[in-house]
Design an enzyme around this catalytic site. Structure first.
Site, PDB file in Angstrom:
ATOM      1  N   ARG B 330       0.793  -1.217   0.000  1.00 13.89           N
ATOM      2  CA  ARG B 330       0.000   0.000   0.000  1.00 13.89           C
ATOM      3  C   ARG B 330       0.831   1.277   0.000  1.00 13.89           C
ATOM      4  O   ARG B 330       0.526   2.228  -0.712  1.00 13.89           O
ATOM      5  CB  ARG B 330      -0.912   0.001   1.229  1.00 13.89           C
ATOM      6  CG  ARG B 330      -1.937  -1.075   1.130  1.00 13.89           C
ATOM      7  CD  ARG B 330      -2.780  -1.189   2.363  1.00 13.89           C
ATOM      8  NE  ARG B 330      -3.855  -2.124   2.076  1.00 13.89           N
ATOM      9  CZ  ARG B 330      -4.760  -2.506   2.970  1.00 13.89           C
ATOM     10  NH1 ARG B 330      -4.717  -2.030   4.187  1.00 13.89           N
ATOM     11  NH2 ARG B 330      -5.715  -3.341   2.633  1.00 13.89           N
ATOM     12  N   LEU B 462      -7.759  -7.797   9.910  1.00 15.43           N
ATOM     13  CA  LEU B 462      -8.797  -8.695  10.420  1.00 15.43           C
ATOM     14  C   LEU B 462      -8.134  -9.875  11.111  1.00 15.43           C
ATOM     15  O   LEU B 462      -8.558 -10.330  12.170  1.00 15.43           O
ATOM     16  CB  LEU B 462      -9.693  -9.174   9.273  1.00 15.43           C
ATOM     17  CG  LEU B 462     -10.338  -8.071   8.431  1.00 15.43           C
ATOM     18  CD1 LEU B 462     -11.320  -8.672   7.436  1.00 15.43           C
ATOM     19  CD2 LEU B 462     -11.067  -7.070   9.306  1.00 15.43           C
TER      20      LEU B 462
END
Lengths: 266, 657
Positions: B330, B462
């Site tokens: 990212r 997550l």
């Protein structure tokens, strides 16, 4: 996309708290941009009210991307406003044109008491889940995830039911304030998966019992719930809930339970 | 205080097993007498509370939302990583560990990351058992996809709503414990302070947001699972209510705050349209599996995206990073987009956007589908139509979301995207047991700093939230609780509760009594602008020094001129927001101090003074291979260093070329 500005008249339900009587307040909104979201228009209104030493409008909201299920406005007689399969936070002002009047109310249901202005209490939904909207598996019990193959079509159907965001639009849209779409969606998700099978009978009975206790109304087969559901949850979930419910009663071990004809869902 | 991470001394792959084999346990009869407080009901909080409830502890869970199901974990889209190697493509615990340490640019702790990779598979097993409807193949087994920074397919997903499905699974488990009486839920409650008695965390002061009253709660220990602090930038992909308050109050009561400058800018978000903007919406990284990112080759090309022919397009990620292409991590993808837009190649009305294009993927999938159907002599329209169906199945909800916000149909025209603040790797410093520097005070999930180093890989948040909650804290908490079995519940009339409550009360009254002329929202916006401009995607010494002064001035102005409407003893979202923004105004300064201190580029922290000749981030391992843990004191923040040692994943310059 063509962008434009517009002037609008907003009529907003104001209510100090649960006890006091509410009323509509009218606000003239100037130079609203078509690119704004509906809640950003409320941000503009609230900023103005604060600077005018008035109380800003209270409403539930959080993610502003249509997934948390917090936002809940009843706009011109429709839960979440004019767009199909949409939450208020994802409604954008290009849905309106210059000169429009927009009426905004809270969800109205005895089971969702008003807290303030447009904010209501939806704890009834949590209590219904508490009654059985889960699979009883303690952490650490699970076997390897691929040890039980699941029919892909059923898994996808379970997913569609599981996309419910628990916003309560189904209740707000229903003339009877029925919660069967919400309850049916959770029951369907778990009934469609092999993991949910061991508890399916007790689950449907307990969740439906709790739904009745919370004071939600009967299903009148009007299907407003499906039409207004931001996630497009199908009324087939209601039919499946009813089948599950009757199926649970026809089995002998559940004979001691209350009469199924008396509950609100069927 | 000397920082001790309490990492078990043995081989890396044996540490966790060794820890579990030797940790002290608490008998079921004693667990019933022990009380716990959990702040936050997202993946970390809900999974921890449910699991600790199952074990028999008495748990109280607090969330500011109206239901635990609304925590912002719900908005995570793309997926969750696990080293299952179901695809037989070479994945393993070691590889997930290695890629996570490398992806984090060697600023995370090896032992923690290895443990995370070890429990990753258990998470998937647990979620499937709970009825989480992950995507499956026709044979009925689980499906996987790729994510940035990896070369294997290890991401499990449920369309573009993976976070929602995982959270609802954890929420179900939590509600089950509520029904059994092991967990008590306190919705619409906000933690305002930690109560410390004899050096240990023993309770909290919470404000009931409906009545406005302050309430006291005791716990033998407390878990801060309140998420990240990306909203310090005002515009972020976080929910409107996401805040740092619980973590910040813990910091002010003695918990060190680690690596606050490690903030993640996500490369694919819907661009800003104007000053009215209240938040930004993410378009999942999973889209980079099939979408190609490009800008026009020529500056100021006025043609519409679909009218620009291939030879006039610059697929700059594929050009610069051929090995990973559109799936670079990212931080790399975000900086590359900024570089193109700053250079004048941006698209859209604001020119601060790049294209994310699915036309090729639609064609490719369409051809595969026609092949499957045995169709010969197919028209382009048929191929496109079938290809769109495949794309809709994979990303349908994301495409719908994009269209609702922008009014453009991304099946027909390329999406416009731009980076936005999304996640914060920094957070409360915790040891191997997830305990902060305050005994009995733990931190889990995004709220802690531990596993992602300077950059988090996609689909790992997550994993970490659930790993911490389901599989780590039940063991590590046991070590502390075993020594607490003789501690009776402490009355909330203890003077320490009085003192904490008085402090909270005074602060709230002070906020209400400023009666200035500027709204809370306006101050928050101004803070966000300082942070984005001077402590955003790219940072330098001058900008950071200016930012620190500007933040100080803004904070002073806030306390002298903020206008909070309404009253204390009622539902008053303006007052709630004012408290959160006041905390952001303090945290922001620490972020800049930390960024100024770290004179190297690593992961999401890019210091312009430290880059390679090709403009890539340049780490400085000799001087900065440490966790910066900040201690709050009345006279300012004091830096403590936890040196990072690498025994297995040896630091190298990250190379995605």
């Amino acid at each position: 996309m063509e962008h434009y500005t517009m002037n609008l008249t907003l009529k907003v339900w104001r209510q100090k708290n649960r006890q006091e009587k509410g009323h509509f307040e009218t606000y003239d909104m100037k130079d609203i941009l078509s690119e704004m979201s509906f809640l950003e228009m409320f941000d503009v209104l609230n900023e103005r009210l604060i600077l005018e030493n008035k109380e800003p409008v209270v409403f539930d909201q959080d993610c502003r991307e249509g997934i948390c299920g917090a936002c809940s406005m009843y706009i011109d007689g429709r839960a979440h406003g004019p767009w199909q399969k949409n939450t208020v936070c994802q409604l954008h002002m290009r849905a309106y044109k210059d000169g429009d009047t927009i009426v905004v109310e809270p969800w109205r249901s005895a089971a969702f008491p008003i807290i303030k202005d447009l904010m209501v209490d939806r704890k009834a939904f949590d209590r219904i889940i508490e009654a059985g909207g889960f699979i009883s598996v303690n952490t650490g019990n699970a076997v390897d995830a691929n040890s039980t193959p699941v029919d892909r079509a059923k898994s996808e159907e379970a997913f569609d039911s599981a996309t419910c965001i628990g916003c309560g639009a189904c209740v707000a849209a229903c003339p009877n304030s029925s919660a069967v779409l919400f309850v049916g969606a959770k029951i369907s998700q778990l009934a469609l998966l092999p993991q949910g099978d061991p508890e399916r009978k007790a689950r449907v009975i307990n969740m439906v019992d709790q739904m009745d206790k919370e004071g939600f109304g009967n299903c009148g087969n009007i299907y407003n719930c499906e039409a207004e559901c931001p996630k497009g949850i199908s009324v087939e979930n209601i039919a499946r809930m009813n089948r599950e419910y009757l199926g649970a009663f026809s089995s002998s071990e559940m004979q001691t339970r209350p009469n199924p004809a008396k509950h609100n869902g069927v | 205080m000397e920082l001790d991470a309490k990492i078990p001394v043995t081989e890396l792959d044996q540490k966790w097993a060794d820890y579990k084999n030797h940790v002290n346990l608490v008998s079921p009869a004693n667990k019933r007498k022990l009380e716990l407080i959990v702040i936050g009901s997202g993946l970390a909080g809900a999974s921890a509370a449910a699991t600790l409830g199952e074990l028999g502890y008495k748990v109280k869970v607090f969330c500011f939302q109206d239901s635990p199901r609304r925590a912002h974990s719900i908005a995570a889209q793309g997926g969750i990583n696990a080293a299952k190697n179901y695809q037989n493509d070479g994945d393993s615990v070691f590889r997930l560990f290695y890629e996570t340490v490398k992806g984090g640019d060697y600023r995370s702790r090896e032992a923690n990351v290895y443990r995370l990779a070890q429990v990753s598979g258990n998470i998937i097993d647990q979620c499937v058992a709970q009825g989480v409807p992950f995507a499956r193949e026709y044979g009925g087994l689980l499906s996987n996809r790729s994510f940035g920074g990896t070369q294997v397919q290890r991401t499990f997903y449920a369309a573009g709503q993976t976070g929602q499905q995982l959270l609802l699974g954890a929420y179900g488990a939590l509600e089950r414990q509520v029904s059994m009486g092991n967990v008590t839920m306190y919705e619409r409650h906000e933690m305002h302070d930690i109560v410390i008695i004899d050096g240990k965390a023993r309770g909290i002061i919470a404000r009931n947001l409906v009545t406005g009253k302050l309430e006291r709660y005791f716990g033998h220990a407390a878990l801060i699972c309140s998420g990240g602090y990306a909203n310090v930038f005002y515009l972020s992909t976080n929910a409107m209510g996401s805040n740092v308050t619980a973590a910040w109050k813990s910091h002010k009561k003695g918990a060190y705050f680690a690596n606050p400058c490690f903030t993640q800018i996500h490369p694919t978000c819907i661009p800003v349209t104007g000053d009215h903007q209240s938040k930004l919406t993410l378009m999942s990284e999973s889209l980079r599996n099939d979408g190609r990112i490009w800008v026009p080759k020529n500056k100021g090309d006025k043609r519409r995206g679909i009218d620009i022919p291939n030879e006039d397009r610059d697929y700059y990620l594929e050009r610069r990073y051929p090995a990973f292409g559109n799936l670079v991590p990212r931080d790399v993808a975000s900086r590359a987009a900024k570089e193109r837009c700053d250079g004048g190649y941006g698209v859209g009305t604001t020119k601060m956007a790049v294209y994310l294009d699915f036309a090729d993927a639609i064609k490719r999938y369409g051809k595969i589908e026609t092949g499957k159907l045995g169709m010969t002599d197919t028209k382009n329209e048929t191929i496109t139509e079938l290809g769109k169906e495949v794309i809709a199945e994979k990303y349908g909800n994301l495409f719908e979301m994009y269209e609702k916000i922008t009014g453009e149909n991304p099946y027909d025209v390329p999406m416009r995207i731009y980076p936005a603040v999304h996640y914060t790797m920094g957070g409360l410093w915790v040891d191997y047991e997830l305990m902060t520097t305050v005994p009995g005070l733990y931190s889990l999930g995004e709220a802690n700093f531990s596993d992602h180093g300077a950059n988090r890989l996609g689909a790992s948040a997550l994993m970490q939230g659930l790993g911490d909650g389901y599989f780590v804290i039940p063991y590590t908490l046991s070590r502390y609780m075993a020594d607490e079995i003789r501690t009776n519940a402490i009355s909330t009339s203890h003077p320490a509760f009085d003192e904490a409550e008085n402090g909270v009360k005074e602060r709230i009254e002070r906020l209400m009594n400023v009666r200035g002329n500027e709204s809370v929202e306006s101050f928050h916006k101004r803070l966000g602008k300082i942070m984005w401009d001077k402590c955003g995607m790219s940072r330098n010494e001058k900008g950071l020094s200016e930012a620190i002064n500007e933040i100080k001035a803004l904070r002073k102005e806030f306390w002298g001129n903020v206008k909070v409407s309404g009253e204390i003893l009622e539902m008053n979202p303006e007052l709630d927001k004012a408290g959160r923004v006041a905390d952001f105004l303090e945290l922001a300064e620490l972020i800049c101090i930390d960024a100024l201190n770290r004179k190297e580029s690593c992961g999401g922290h890019f210091r312009e003074e430290s880059q390679t000749s090709e403009g890539e981030a340049l780490r400085n391992d000799e001087q900065y291979s440490y966790v910066a843990a900040w201690e709050y004191t009345d006279s300012g923040e004091i830096l403590h260093k936890e040196e990072l040692t690498f025994e297995v994943a040896m630091p190298s310059q990250r190379n995605y070329k």
